[in-house]
Design an enzyme around this catalytic site. Structure first.
Site, PDB file in Angstrom:
ATOM      1  N   SER A  66      45.904  46.325  33.039  1.00 58.39           N
ATOM      2  CA  SER A  66      46.099  47.647  33.292  1.00 58.39           C
ATOM      3  C   SER A  66      46.171  48.617  32.209  1.00 58.39           C
ATOM      4  O   SER A  66      46.487  49.775  32.357  1.00 58.39           O
ATOM      5  CB  SER A  66      47.686  47.847  33.998  1.00 58.39           C
ATOM      6  OG  SER A  66      47.379  47.496  35.311  1.00 58.39           O
ATOM      7  N   LYS A  69      43.893  51.488  32.551  1.00 60.16           N
ATOM      8  CA  LYS A  69      44.054  52.430  33.268  1.00 60.16           C
ATOM      9  C   LYS A  69      43.978  53.949  32.505  1.00 60.16           C
ATOM     10  O   LYS A  69      43.004  54.878  33.023  1.00 60.16           O
ATOM     11  CB  LYS A  69      45.161  52.642  34.247  1.00 60.16           C
ATOM     12  CG  LYS A  69      45.269  51.340  35.175  1.00 60.16           C
ATOM     13  CD  LYS A  69      46.362  51.128  35.814  1.00 60.16           C
ATOM     14  CE  LYS A  69      46.465  50.014  36.923  1.00 60.16           C
ATOM     15  NZ  LYS A  69      47.634  49.629  37.264  1.00 60.16           N
ATOM     16  N   TYR A 191      37.155  47.983  39.611  1.00 57.11           N
ATOM     17  CA  TYR A 191      38.538  48.077  39.109  1.00 57.11           C
ATOM     18  C   TYR A 191      38.813  46.665  38.300  1.00 57.11           C
ATOM     19  O   TYR A 191      39.464  46.399  37.497  1.00 57.11           O
ATOM     20  CB  TYR A 191      39.631  48.187  40.432  1.00 57.11           C
ATOM     21  CG  TYR A 191      41.033  48.005  39.912  1.00 57.11           C
ATOM     22  CD1 TYR A 191      41.879  48.824  39.039  1.00 57.11           C
ATOM     23  CD2 TYR A 191      41.616  46.647  40.274  1.00 57.11           C
ATOM     24  CE1 TYR A 191      43.073  48.483  38.773  1.00 57.11           C
ATOM     25  CE2 TYR A 191      43.184  46.554  40.006  1.00 57.11           C
ATOM     26  CZ  TYR A 191      43.797  47.351  39.198  1.00 57.11           C
ATOM     27  OH  TYR A 191      44.986  47.072  38.872  1.00 57.11           O
ATOM     28  N   TYR A 243      55.301  52.613  34.828  1.00 58.62           N
ATOM     29  CA  TYR A 243      55.715  52.544  36.176  1.00 58.62           C
ATOM     30  C   TYR A 243      57.152  52.794  36.250  1.00 58.62           C
ATOM     31  O   TYR A 243      57.517  54.064  35.868  1.00 58.62           O
ATOM     32  CB  TYR A 243      55.529  50.924  36.456  1.00 58.62           C
ATOM     33  CG  TYR A 243      54.175  50.382  36.113  1.00 58.62           C
ATOM     34  CD1 TYR A 243      52.789  51.035  36.663  1.00 58.62           C
ATOM     35  CD2 TYR A 243      54.143  49.438  35.255  1.00 58.62           C
ATOM     36  CE1 TYR A 243      51.752  50.591  35.926  1.00 58.62           C
ATOM     37  CE2 TYR A 243      52.833  48.938  35.051  1.00 58.62           C
ATOM     38  CZ  TYR A 243      51.683  49.303  35.312  1.00 58.62           C
ATOM     39  OH  TYR A 243      50.442  48.867  34.887  1.00 58.62           O
ATOM     40  N   VAL A 261      49.559  43.429  32.708  1.00 56.57           N
ATOM     41  CA  VAL A 261      50.019  42.183  33.089  1.00 56.57           C
ATOM     42  C   VAL A 261      49.609  40.712  32.246  1.00 56.57           C
ATOM     43  O   VAL A 261      50.237  39.705  32.414  1.00 56.57           O
ATOM     44  CB  VAL A 261      49.995  41.668  34.621  1.00 56.57           C
ATOM     45  CG1 VAL A 261      50.845  42.582  35.457  1.00 56.57           C
ATOM     46  CG2 VAL A 261      48.714  41.906  35.097  1.00 56.57           C
TER      47      VAL A 261
HETATM   48  N1  GLN Z   1      44.563  43.775  37.571  1.00 57.97           N
HETATM   49  C1  GLN Z   1      46.043  43.735  37.715  1.00 57.97           C
HETATM   50  C2  GLN Z   1      46.470  43.933  39.067  1.00 57.97           C
HETATM   51  O1  GLN Z   1      46.000  44.724  39.725  1.00 57.97           O
HETATM   52  C3  GLN Z   1      46.461  44.742  36.964  1.00 57.97           C
HETATM   53  C4  GLN Z   1      47.865  45.224  37.020  1.00 57.97           C
HETATM   54  C5  GLN Z   1      48.673  45.330  35.763  1.00 57.97           C
HETATM   55  O2  GLN Z   1      48.250  44.907  34.717  1.00 57.97           O
HETATM   56  N2  GLN Z   1      49.919  45.736  35.650  1.00 57.97           N
HETATM   57  O3  GLN Z   1      47.290  43.189  39.387  1.00 57.97           O
END
Ligand code: GLN
Length: 437
Positions: A66, A69, A191, A243, A261
């Site tokens: 993420s 993003k 994505y 978040y 993550v």
């Molecule tokens: N690719 C991961 C997902 O969609 C990214 C989520 C993240 O890094 N918070 O779960």
């Protein structure tokens, strides 16, 4: 032996201190992310002029997840424009998990581009006719932020595709709401690809430094996205990047940031530097425990909180001299010309004019010396120029003295007319104008 740079030293201290920190878990929904040594820990910092400092496992590669993003959002804003992107994705924090099945009530839009729904959508708004060309645009664009060509990790993207029910549900929910007018499988493909780009802590630091420098990569010298796009991205990172932990993060750390993550975090101190931190164990929000602690410690020790009060007691008027029997005032300024400092500088110029009026020195002259001003905030310069115009309209002569700033990276304004580069020349011009003919 070269002495260790003090910033490198600070980074290593924080790294060493957190080495025993074993909190958090490998808790990814992506099976392939479990196959990593949870003790790895890399910490890097890159200044807004491109100097890197590092500690620990800074060349270990991991998937960006993420953390991509904000960069995809930046590319979408650049390619599709503000209106199209804002029509499609909100900018409000959710206080919910990154993969929560939540859309905006009335519009059905994703609440912001930092949660999964938003990023699935912004991935559709980067330039390209199909999924393949959009993936290429994302690879190239994110690589430009990092300053090197990034590979993707197909093992991780395949693993995520095999376990991606939640993201698929989100995409179909948007489709049902009419807020994802694109092919669902293509949107998910783009994505997941973006999340699978491979970076190291150094790359994240350079990407953060690029955001800190207004979208200009200080290592390659490339303007990757326009400054207005960059400002929007940082604003959304500050409010939504962490978040449901975003509020607490901003209170404690005070920096726009984004986590992923796989354990990466990028944090940005605008105008100053970017931090790239990585360690795989995550807290309940999906943020790396060690990387987040490292950012918090660095912010505290280096005084990086963006909302800290700054420069208390700093004076911009270094000297106010009277010459030619009090008919010529020289006001010397120093330090950065910020809004607050412009207020002080304008008052000094007005005070000089007042003194000239009181002594019935008409015309008198005021020279304002800006050569020791390090940084000019353009609206502050405009305030100063307004005061200069007023003093001139009252019948006095004013000259600004400044060094040539056309080539300075920090200066975007234009130098006001009647600005000279030499103090002697400005003083001589005024003195000769004051002499009776
Ligand atoms: N690719 C991961 C997902 O969609 C990214 C989520 C993240 O890094 N918070 O779960």
């Amino acid at each position: 032996m070269e002495p260790l740079h003090p910033l490198t030293r600070r980074l290593r201290e924080v790294h060493d201190e957190l080495h025993g920190e074993a909190g958090g878990e490998l808790r990814s929904s992506i099976p392939a992310l479990q196959e990593v040594d949870p003790d790895r820990f890399g910490l890097a910092l890159c200044t807004a002029d491109g100097h890197l400092h590092e500690a620990g496992d800074v060349t270990d590669r991991f998937t960006i997840q993420s953390v991509v993003k904000p960069f995809v959002y930046a590319l979408a804003l650049t390619d599709s424009g503000f209106d199209a992107v804002h029509d499609s994705v909100g900018v409000e924090p959710t206080g919910e998990a990154f993969n929560a099945l939540v859309l905006e009530d009335v519009t059905g839009r994703p609440p912001n581009p930092m949660v999964n729904a938003g990023a699935i959508l912004t991935g559709c708004l980067v330039a390209g006719d199909d999924a393949t060309t959009r993936k290429q645009r994302i690879r190239d664009g994110v690589s430009a932020f990092a300053g090197r060509s990034l590979d993707d990790d197909e093992r991780v993207s395949e693993s995520e595709k095999g376990a991606g029910e939640r993201n698929r549900a989100l995409a179909w929910l948007m489709k049902a709401e009419g807020s994802l007018p694109y092919d669902v499988e293509d949107a998910l493909d783009v994505y997941v690809f973006a999340c699978s780009l491979e970076v190291d802590a150094r790359d994240l630091a350079v990407m953060g430094a690029t955001l800190s420098a207004g979208g200009w990569n200080p290592v390659t010298g490339e303007q990757v996205v326009p400054p207005t796009v960059n400002r929007t991205v940082l604003s959304v990172m500050a409010t939504c990047g962490m978040y449901d932990g975003a509020g607490r993060w901003f209170v404690d750390v005070g920096l726009p940031a984004k986590s992923g993550v796989a354990g990466g975090i990028v944090a940005v101190q605008p105008g100053q530097l970017g931090i790239g931190a990585w360690s795989p164990r995550l807290d309940e929000h999906g943020n790396s425990v060690r990387a987040a602690r490292a950012c918090a410690l660095l912010s505290e020790r280096l005084g990086m909180h963006e909302l800290r009060p700054e420069g208390k007691g700093l004076r911009v008027v270094a000297a106010h001299e009277r010459r030619e029997g009090g008919r010529l005032h020289v006001v010397r300024l120093q330090g950065p010309l910020t809004l607050r400092n412009a207020d002080e500088a304008c008052r000094a110029v007005v005070a000089a004019a007042q003194e000239l009026d009181d002594a019935a020195h008409r015309p008198g002259a005021v020279v304002v010396d800006l050569r020791s001003v390090g940084w000019l905030h353009e609206p502050a310069v405009q305030l100063l120029c307004t005061t200069v115009d007023d003093v001139q309209a009252a019948g006095h002569l004013v000259r600004l003295v400044d060094r040539d700033r056309e080539e300075s990276p920090e200066w975007e304004g234009s130098t006001p007319e009647s600005t000279l580069e030499s103090l002697e020349e400005a003083v001589a011009q005024c003195a000769s104008a004051l002499r009776p003919r």
